[in-house]
Design a protein around this motif. Structure first.
Motif, PDB file in Angstrom:
ATOM      1  N   LEU A 153       2.298  -2.965  -6.349  1.00 23.72           N
ATOM      2  CA  LEU A 153       1.889  -4.287  -6.810  1.00 23.72           C
ATOM      3  C   LEU A 153       2.499  -5.414  -5.981  1.00 23.72           C
ATOM      4  CD1 LEU A 153       0.127  -5.527  -9.043  1.00 23.72           C
ATOM      5  CD2 LEU A 153       2.175  -5.729 -10.446  1.00 23.72           C
ATOM      6  N   ASP A 154       3.745  -5.245  -5.532  1.00 21.28           N
ATOM      7  CA  ASP A 154       4.405  -6.326  -4.802  1.00 21.28           C
ATOM      8  C   ASP A 154       4.316  -6.162  -3.283  1.00 21.28           C
ATOM      9  OD1 ASP A 154       6.056  -4.201  -4.464  1.00 21.28           O
ATOM     10  OD2 ASP A 154       7.779  -5.065  -5.503  1.00 21.28           O
ATOM     11  N   LYS A 155       3.520  -5.178  -2.833  1.00 25.15           N
ATOM     12  CA  LYS A 155       3.216  -5.010  -1.405  1.00 25.15           C
ATOM     13  C   LYS A 155       4.468  -4.809  -0.555  1.00 25.15           C
ATOM     14  CE  LYS A 155      -0.929  -6.154  -2.785  1.00 25.15           C
ATOM     15  NZ  LYS A 155      -1.968  -5.132  -3.031  1.00 25.15           N
ATOM     16  N   ASP A 156       5.416  -4.010  -1.071  1.00 25.43           N
ATOM     17  CA  ASP A 156       6.630  -3.750  -0.295  1.00 25.43           C
ATOM     18  C   ASP A 156       6.653  -2.340   0.274  1.00 25.43           C
ATOM     19  OD1 ASP A 156       7.001  -2.279  -2.582  1.00 25.43           O
ATOM     20  OD2 ASP A 156       9.035  -3.001  -2.983  1.00 25.43           O
ATOM     21  N   GLY A 157       5.529  -1.621   0.147  1.00 28.40           N
ATOM     22  CA  GLY A 157       5.451  -0.269   0.669  1.00 28.40           C
ATOM     23  C   GLY A 157       5.924   0.792  -0.298  1.00 28.40           C
ATOM     24  N   ILE A 158       6.357   0.384  -1.502  1.00 28.40           N
ATOM     25  CA  ILE A 158       6.838   1.333  -2.512  1.00 28.40           C
ATOM     26  C   ILE A 158       5.950   1.218  -3.748  1.00 28.40           C
ATOM     27  CG2 ILE A 158       8.772   2.012  -3.980  1.00 28.40           C
ATOM     28  CD1 ILE A 158      10.640   0.774  -1.933  1.00 28.40           C
ATOM     29  N   MET A 159       5.410   2.345  -4.193  1.00 26.19           N
ATOM     30  CA  MET A 159       4.571   2.337  -5.382  1.00 26.19           C
ATOM     31  C   MET A 159       5.425   2.007  -6.610  1.00 26.19           C
ATOM     32  SD  MET A 159       1.591   2.854  -4.270  1.00 26.19           S
ATOM     33  CE  MET A 159       0.960   3.232  -2.624  1.00 26.19           C
ATOM     34  N   LEU A 165      10.376  -7.104 -15.431  1.00 24.18           N
ATOM     35  CA  LEU A 165       9.587  -7.906 -16.359  1.00 24.18           C
ATOM     36  C   LEU A 165       9.688  -9.396 -16.078  1.00 24.18           C
ATOM     37  CD1 LEU A 165      10.513  -5.948 -19.580  1.00 24.18           C
ATOM     38  CD2 LEU A 165       8.426  -5.747 -18.243  1.00 24.18           C
ATOM     39  N   ASP A 166      10.812  -9.842 -15.539  1.00 21.62           N
ATOM     40  CA  ASP A 166      11.014 -11.271 -15.304  1.00 21.62           C
ATOM     41  C   ASP A 166      11.047 -11.597 -13.815  1.00 21.62           C
ATOM     42  OD1 ASP A 166      13.306  -9.970 -14.716  1.00 21.62           O
ATOM     43  OD2 ASP A 166      14.647 -11.302 -15.837  1.00 21.62           O
ATOM     44  N   SER A 167      10.423 -10.759 -13.008  1.00 19.81           N
ATOM     45  CA  SER A 167      10.475 -10.965 -11.567  1.00 19.81           C
ATOM     46  C   SER A 167       9.159 -10.521 -10.949  1.00 19.81           C
ATOM     47  CB  SER A 167      11.641 -10.178 -10.957  1.00 19.81           C
ATOM     48  OG  SER A 167      11.574 -10.183  -9.550  1.00 19.81           O
ATOM     49  N   SER A 168       8.899 -10.963  -9.739  1.00 14.52           N
ATOM     50  CA  SER A 168       7.707 -10.538  -9.010  1.00 14.52           C
ATOM     51  C   SER A 168       8.037  -9.395  -8.063  1.00 14.52           C
ATOM     52  CB  SER A 168       7.136 -11.719  -8.218  1.00 14.52           C
ATOM     53  OG  SER A 168       8.095 -12.192  -7.280  1.00 14.52           O
ATOM     54  N   LYS A 169       9.197  -8.767  -8.251  1.00 18.07           N
ATOM     55  CA  LYS A 169       9.650  -7.711  -7.355  1.00 18.07           C
ATOM     56  C   LYS A 169       9.919  -6.438  -8.138  1.00 18.07           C
ATOM     57  CE  LYS A 169      10.897  -6.709  -3.063  1.00 18.07           C
ATOM     58  NZ  LYS A 169       9.947  -6.809  -1.944  1.00 18.07           N
ATOM     59  N   ASP A 220      -1.774   0.440  -0.443  1.00 18.87           N
ATOM     60  CA  ASP A 220      -1.170  -0.050  -1.682  1.00 18.87           C
ATOM     61  C   ASP A 220      -1.812   0.558  -2.925  1.00 18.87           C
ATOM     62  OD1 ASP A 220      -3.617  -1.506  -1.896  1.00 18.87           O
ATOM     63  OD2 ASP A 220      -2.727  -3.115  -0.712  1.00 18.87           O
ATOM     64  N   LEU A 221      -2.691   1.541  -2.755  1.00 13.53           N
ATOM     65  CA  LEU A 221      -3.307   2.196  -3.908  1.00 13.53           C
ATOM     66  C   LEU A 221      -3.626   3.640  -3.562  1.00 13.53           C
ATOM     67  CD1 LEU A 221      -4.682   2.175  -6.727  1.00 13.53           C
ATOM     68  CD2 LEU A 221      -6.763   1.384  -5.597  1.00 13.53           C
ATOM     69  N   HIS A 222      -3.181   4.557  -4.431  1.00 11.09           N
ATOM     70  CA  HIS A 222      -3.527   5.972  -4.315  1.00 11.09           C
ATOM     71  C   HIS A 222      -4.273   6.389  -5.575  1.00 11.09           C
ATOM     72  CE1 HIS A 222      -1.053   6.435  -0.779  1.00 11.09           C
ATOM     73  NE2 HIS A 222       0.052   6.110  -1.432  1.00 11.09           N
ATOM     74  N   GLU A 223      -5.381   7.120  -5.382  1.00 10.65           N
ATOM     75  CA  GLU A 223      -6.107   7.717  -6.496  1.00 10.65           C
ATOM     76  C   GLU A 223      -6.025   9.233  -6.366  1.00 10.65           C
ATOM     77  OE1 GLU A 223     -10.091   6.292  -6.378  1.00 10.65           O
ATOM     78  OE2 GLU A 223      -9.586   4.269  -7.080  1.00 10.65           O
TER      79      GLU A 223
END
Length: 351
Positions: A62-68, A88-92, A45-48
């Protein structure tokens, strides 16, 4: 010659091989990507991303769905830009970049949003010295900004609205920035001088008004007298009385006698009480006071110059203090200002 050419070729391949070997060794690469599973759920869930040992990009799921869905870009170890497809108004995450934020010298300078995911920016937030300064919005998503908010300390102090779609605001609202003072009585000797406050015609003396706290410039103008200008400093919730004596201007003074000033009372509704008062100097109409609601209180003042209406002040809550101002030019109304909250602060301006 053939042998020499062959040796040259061997040498070139050898040098290329050494170059590739050197820059492919771990710890020696110019570009490097490091990935993390920050919550140990088995998914990255994080690439540097690094270049020459310096961070140049972060990608975050951020939402852990496999898509950055959040991307941060760096230059010389300083954050330059953030992009996100996070709703902005959702957790997705939405899957499409719809939010951008730009930085200079580690301070934000601009935010952009595509609020309806149509591929067009419809919201802008400008920063000044790292602080929020102005918001522009296309509220009906027609490609034109129609709402502007000006901010101070994150609070909106001015609002502009474009209602006809021409790209220019027709309605301007000044919101509270300073707390109002108590009643302010302005008097002159002689009375009847026009009052200009901060270059705006406000009325004639004597007059009771309310103003925001702070500094204000007041000018008194009257035919035959020198214009007087004063700067007053007001504290919130304090009452004031200002009484000024005007100085005659011999160059402009017209020969007139005291009885040339005339006041006429008129009973317009035949109830035995005068409800309109007209004021004249040398027979020329200068002002009218009206009890427009017949409640035995003056609630409307009209001002004339060269027999032309130049301003109207209305007291809508019958407290004896004007809260609505109309301005005229060539007998045409050109501007309206309103104190809708009756707190001494102009909230609405209509041009």
């Amino acid at each position: 010659m053939l042998k020499l050419s062959f040796l040259n070729i061997i040498r070139e391949f050898f040098l290329i091989g050494i170059f590739l070997l050197f820059f492919s060794c771990p710890g020696l690469t110019n570009e490097e990507q490091i990935s993390y599973d920050t919550d140990a759920d088995g998914f990255t869930d994080l690439h540097e991303f690094y270049e020459n040992g310096h961070l140049i990009k972060l990608e975050i799921d951020l939402d852990k769905d496999g898509i950055m869905d959040i991307f941060q870009y760096y230059r010389n170890d300083h954050l330059m830009r953030v992009e996100s497809c996070y709703q902005l108004d959702s957790s997705k995450g939405s899957g499409t970049i719809n939010w951008w934020k730009y930085f200079e010298n580690d301070l934000p300078v601009l935010e952009k949003r595509d609020q309806n995911d149509d591929g067009k920016v419809d919201w802008l937030l400008h920063y000044k010295n790292g602080k929020k300064f102005k918001i522009e919005a296309d509220t009906n998503f027609d490609g034109k900004m129609d709402r502007w908010e000006y901010l101070r300390d994150d609070a909106v102090i001015r609002l502009e609205l474009d209602e006809d779609g021409d790209g220019k605001p027709e309605i301007i609202k000044k919101l509270k920035s300073n707390l109002p003072t108590g009643p302010i009585l302005l008097k002159t000797d002689p009375s009847g001088a026009f009052i200009w406050i901060n270059n705006k015609l406000t009325g004639q003396t004597p007059m009771v008004i309310k103003l925001p706290s702070g500094s204000h410039t007041i000018n008194f103008r009257m035919e035959g007298y020198k214009e007087m200008a004063y700067v007053i400093k007001l504290q919130e919730n304090q009452s004031y009385t200002f009484d000024y004596k005007l100085r005659a201007d011999s160059k402009k003074m017209k020969s007139q006698k005291p009885d040339d000033d005339e006041q006429t009372g008129i009973d317009t509704n035949a109830d035995g009480m005068e409800d309109v008062f007209e004021y004249r100097v040398n027979g020329i109409l200068t002002g009218v006071e009206k009890d427009a609601d017949f409640n035995k209180k003056i609630d409307r003042w009209e001002y004339f110059f060269d027999n032309k209406l130049i301003g109207v002040v209305i007291d809508n809550n019958f407290d004896g203090i004007g809260d609505e101002w109309w301005f005229f030019k060539n007998d045409q109304k050109v501007r309206v200002e309103k104190d809708e909250n009756f707190d001494g602060i102009i909230e609405t301006i209509i041009d």
